[in-house]
Design a protein around this motif. Structure first.
Motif, PDB file in Angstrom:
ATOM      1  N   HIS A 429     -59.683 -51.616  43.313  1.00 29.98           N
ATOM      2  CA  HIS A 429     -60.621 -51.021  42.382  1.00 29.98           C
ATOM      3  C   HIS A 429     -59.872 -50.035  41.489  1.00 29.98           C
ATOM      4  CE1 HIS A 429     -63.723 -52.720  44.953  1.00 29.98           C
ATOM      5  NE2 HIS A 429     -64.627 -52.363  44.062  1.00 29.98           N
ATOM      6  N   LEU A 430     -60.268 -49.999  40.239  1.00 29.34           N
ATOM      7  CA  LEU A 430     -59.735 -49.017  39.302  1.00 29.34           C
ATOM      8  C   LEU A 430     -60.728 -47.864  39.235  1.00 29.34           C
ATOM      9  CD1 LEU A 430     -57.406 -48.515  37.261  1.00 29.34           C
ATOM     10  CD2 LEU A 430     -58.910 -49.476  35.513  1.00 29.34           C
ATOM     11  N   GLU A 431     -60.259 -46.650  39.506  1.00 29.82           N
ATOM     12  CA  GLU A 431     -61.132 -45.481  39.534  1.00 29.82           C
ATOM     13  C   GLU A 431     -60.760 -44.521  38.413  1.00 29.82           C
ATOM     14  OE1 GLU A 431     -60.946 -43.739  43.395  1.00 29.82           O
ATOM     15  OE2 GLU A 431     -62.121 -45.354  44.333  1.00 29.82           O
ATOM     16  N   VAL A 432     -61.806 -43.946  37.798  1.00 32.30           N
ATOM     17  CA  VAL A 432     -61.629 -42.974  36.714  1.00 32.30           C
ATOM     18  C   VAL A 432     -61.967 -41.583  37.232  1.00 32.30           C
ATOM     19  CG1 VAL A 432     -62.315 -42.303  34.383  1.00 32.30           C
ATOM     20  CG2 VAL A 432     -62.278 -44.729  35.023  1.00 32.30           C
ATOM     21  N   ALA A 444     -58.544 -48.984  27.607  1.00 34.75           N
ATOM     22  CA  ALA A 444     -59.285 -50.144  27.100  1.00 34.75           C
ATOM     23  C   ALA A 444     -58.387 -51.066  26.283  1.00 34.75           C
ATOM     24  CB  ALA A 444     -60.472 -49.682  26.259  1.00 34.75           C
ATOM     25  N   VAL A 445     -57.319 -50.499  25.715  1.00 38.43           N
ATOM     26  CA  VAL A 445     -56.366 -51.313  24.953  1.00 38.43           C
ATOM     27  C   VAL A 445     -55.441 -52.063  25.906  1.00 38.43           C
ATOM     28  CG1 VAL A 445     -54.484 -51.258  23.274  1.00 38.43           C
ATOM     29  CG2 VAL A 445     -56.458 -49.730  22.997  1.00 38.43           C
ATOM     30  N   ARG A 476     -50.752 -51.228  34.334  1.00 35.64           N
ATOM     31  CA  ARG A 476     -50.270 -50.680  33.059  1.00 35.64           C
ATOM     32  C   ARG A 476     -51.146 -49.520  32.612  1.00 35.64           C
ATOM     33  NH1 ARG A 476     -50.043 -54.804  28.500  1.00 35.64           N
ATOM     34  NH2 ARG A 476     -49.097 -53.013  27.433  1.00 35.64           N
ATOM     35  N   ALA A 477     -52.481 -49.708  32.760  1.00 34.77           N
ATOM     36  CA  ALA A 477     -53.390 -48.639  32.342  1.00 34.77           C
ATOM     37  C   ALA A 477     -53.190 -47.380  33.178  1.00 34.77           C
ATOM     38  CB  ALA A 477     -54.840 -49.127  32.444  1.00 34.77           C
ATOM     39  N   CYS A 481     -51.704 -43.901  31.333  1.00 35.75           N
ATOM     40  CA  CYS A 481     -52.815 -43.009  30.976  1.00 35.75           C
ATOM     41  C   CYS A 481     -52.269 -41.612  30.659  1.00 35.75           C
ATOM     42  CB  CYS A 481     -53.825 -42.937  32.117  1.00 35.75           C
ATOM     43  SG  CYS A 481     -55.164 -41.751  31.826  1.00 35.75           S
ATOM     44  N   PRO A 482     -52.466 -41.099  29.451  1.00 35.64           N
ATOM     45  CA  PRO A 482     -51.892 -39.784  29.100  1.00 35.64           C
ATOM     46  C   PRO A 482     -52.441 -38.646  29.943  1.00 35.64           C
ATOM     47  CG  PRO A 482     -52.610 -40.994  27.134  1.00 35.64           C
ATOM     48  CD  PRO A 482     -53.160 -41.733  28.317  1.00 35.64           C
TER      49      PRO A 482
END
Length: 504
Positions: A429-432, A444-445, A476-477, A481-482
């Motif tokens: 899972h990708l978590e924010v 998103a890019v 990659r994201a 992520c900055p």
């Protein structure tokens, strides 16, 4: 609800054919099998083909393709090329609400092998391959059964990952060839051999129930076999009837039996609607479901499909839209991700359904879901997009009142009780992390099929399931992520939990 219980219970309405003896034996080893079933006759190639045509034997894995037509194509290709055919038993059954093939391979493996080995001997096959899901009872039961009997040709078991697409025929054949288990990107007929066959040989593939039905028909003959069922669809069929909070029942019943009678026998009510055919099947409204005949033609007249025979009655206490949305999300993640409909259409539809169920999608969510599913139909490398679209679109029609409640108000007010069976989460899972996210939008890019931005430029969801084919973009994201607001999480394995506890 667990999608993979231990050993499903078995019942029958009418004669017990495929389920014969299972009321007395937990598993039919060869000795018990021979006590329950009479000797299997030896049939020639023409005998097998004529028998299959006279009873109109069709595949019981979902597509319902005529067995005799596939067999004749494989025999013709073998004659033309001089390459002996390969017989394949598809017992992988990666669909959560279906358990009939798993039950057969676990409890009556010799009946399945009877049909496959009968065809192998009649057609001069070079090999028999039995595909099973890794970790399923068939992984041990099938090799044990093969060791008990004399074989007309070599036979082997192929274990495939327990994923939805593993049951697709070309995915299993790729697994038998030592390749990644996913549907072939280019369609090719297995019966013709070449790139579509096992080791490029003409390949006759059917699911476990189909081979068991061939064995029953060989023993009975076409006349007695057709003594039950309908004139157009003789014989019996295996159904998996799912029950909330309990293991499913595998029910053998004649073709044409009313669905309402099967539900009554399993002490179930149609509730808000009944899913027939599993997650590539279609929903029926309660009134239609009660009188629906369980046959391919009967269900087709109602807009349904028999599929692999999996049945789920949705009780009134759960939110229908929420149930459908969670399965749609799972189906989107189970794709191979190698064509546009699976890479974009299914995830877009799942996201729109999830937003609609949560009440955050706005008035366009329903239109967005229908548009995404419409674009996914007819263009996939396999039937996964079409089957998923049928499942969701039929739900939107049957549960139209519930959909309207989610469109114009706060929703139906019912919880999602997880009635539709799904396996435990296994993927990443990708978590924010909202405390870090600055709405930069780079994620998103880098992962456009995974992360979607809301109206204010932030990710629309804080937790996003990641399919295997999406992991590269997700990593990659995370790495770029900055704000360092993303991270990948995987479900904790039981061994990890035990190790952590032992370390205090």
């Amino acid at each position: 609800m667990s999608a993979r219980p231990g050993s499903p219970q078995v019942r029958h309405l009418g004669p017990a054919r495929l389920t014969a003896g299972l009321d007395r034996f937990q598993r039919l080893d060869l000795a018990a099998h021979l006590r329950v079933h009479p000797p299997l006759p030896r049939l020639t190639r023409d005998d097998v083909l004529e028998l299959a045509e006279r009873i109109d034997l069709r595949g019981r894995g979902g597509a319902g393709f005529p067995f005799a037509r596939k067999a004749r194509a494989a025999v013709a290709a073998a004659t033309r090329t001089g390459a002996a055919p390969v017989i394949v038993v598809n017992g992988s059954e990666g669909e959560p609400p279906s358990a009939k093939d798993r039950m057969l391979l676990a409890r009556a493996p010799h009946l399945v092998l009877d049909g496959a080995l009968l065809a192998a001997a009649a057609f001069g096959a070079e090999e028999v391959v039995v595909g099973v899901a890794a970790g399923s009872p068939g992984e041990a039961s099938v090799p044990a059964a093969l060791d008990e009997r004399e074989l007309p040709c070599p036979a082997r078991t192929v274990c495939v990952p327990e994923r939805f697409v593993s049951g697709e025929s070309s995915a299993l054949i790729r697994g038998a060839n030592g390749l990644p288990v996913q549907p072939a990107a280019v369609k090719a007929r297995a019966a013709e051999g070449g790139t579509g066959g096992v080791r490029r040989r003409p390949t006759l593939l059917s699911n476990a129930e189909t081979w068991a039905q061939l064995a029953v028909a060989a023993r009975l003959g076409p006349g007695p076999y057709a003594a039950v069922g309908t004139g157009a669809e003789p014989g019996t069929v295996l159904l998996t009837v799912n029950r909330p909070g309990a293991d499913p029942l595998v029910v053998e019943t004649p073709f044409g039996t009313r669905l309402g009678d099967v539900l009554d026998a399993c002490r179930l009510r149609p509730g808000d609607g009944v899913l027939v055919g599993g997650y590539h099947g279609a929903w029926l409204d309660p009134a239609s479901a009660v009188g629906a005949p369980l046959s391919r033609t009967g269900l087709a007249e109602l807009g349904g499909t028999l599929g692999a025979g999996a049945i789920v009655a949705l009780p009134a206490g759960t939110c229908p839209l929420g149930e459908v949305a969670r399965v749609a999300t799972w189906l989107a993640g189970e794709s191979a991700g190698q064509c546009g409909p699976c890479r974009r259409g299914l995830p877009d539809a799942a996201e729109a359904l999830g937003a609609l169920a949560a009440g955050t999608g706005g008035p366009t969510a329903l239109e967005d879901a229908r548009r995404a599913l419409g674009g996914a139909q007819g263009g996939g490398a396999c039937s996964h997009p079409d089957g998923t679209a049928r499942f969701v679109l039929s739900a939107l029609d049957v549960f139209a009142r519930d959909v309207e409640a989610h469109l114009v108000g706060p929703g139906c007010g019912r919880p999602v009780l997880d009635v539709l069976p799904l396996p435990p989460a296994q993927g990443a899972h990708l978590e924010v992390d909202w405390s870090r996210c600055t709405g930069h939008g780079l994620c998103a890019v880098l992962a456009p099929g995974l992360v979607r931005l809301g109206p204010h430029g932030y990710p629309a969801s804080t937790t996003v399931p990641v399919a295997p084919w999406q992991e590269h973009g997700a990593r990659r994201a995370v790495n770029q992520c900055p704000a360092l607001a993303l991270r990948m999480r995987r479900p904790e394995r039981s061994t990890d939990r035990r190790r952590r506890r032992s370390n205090g």
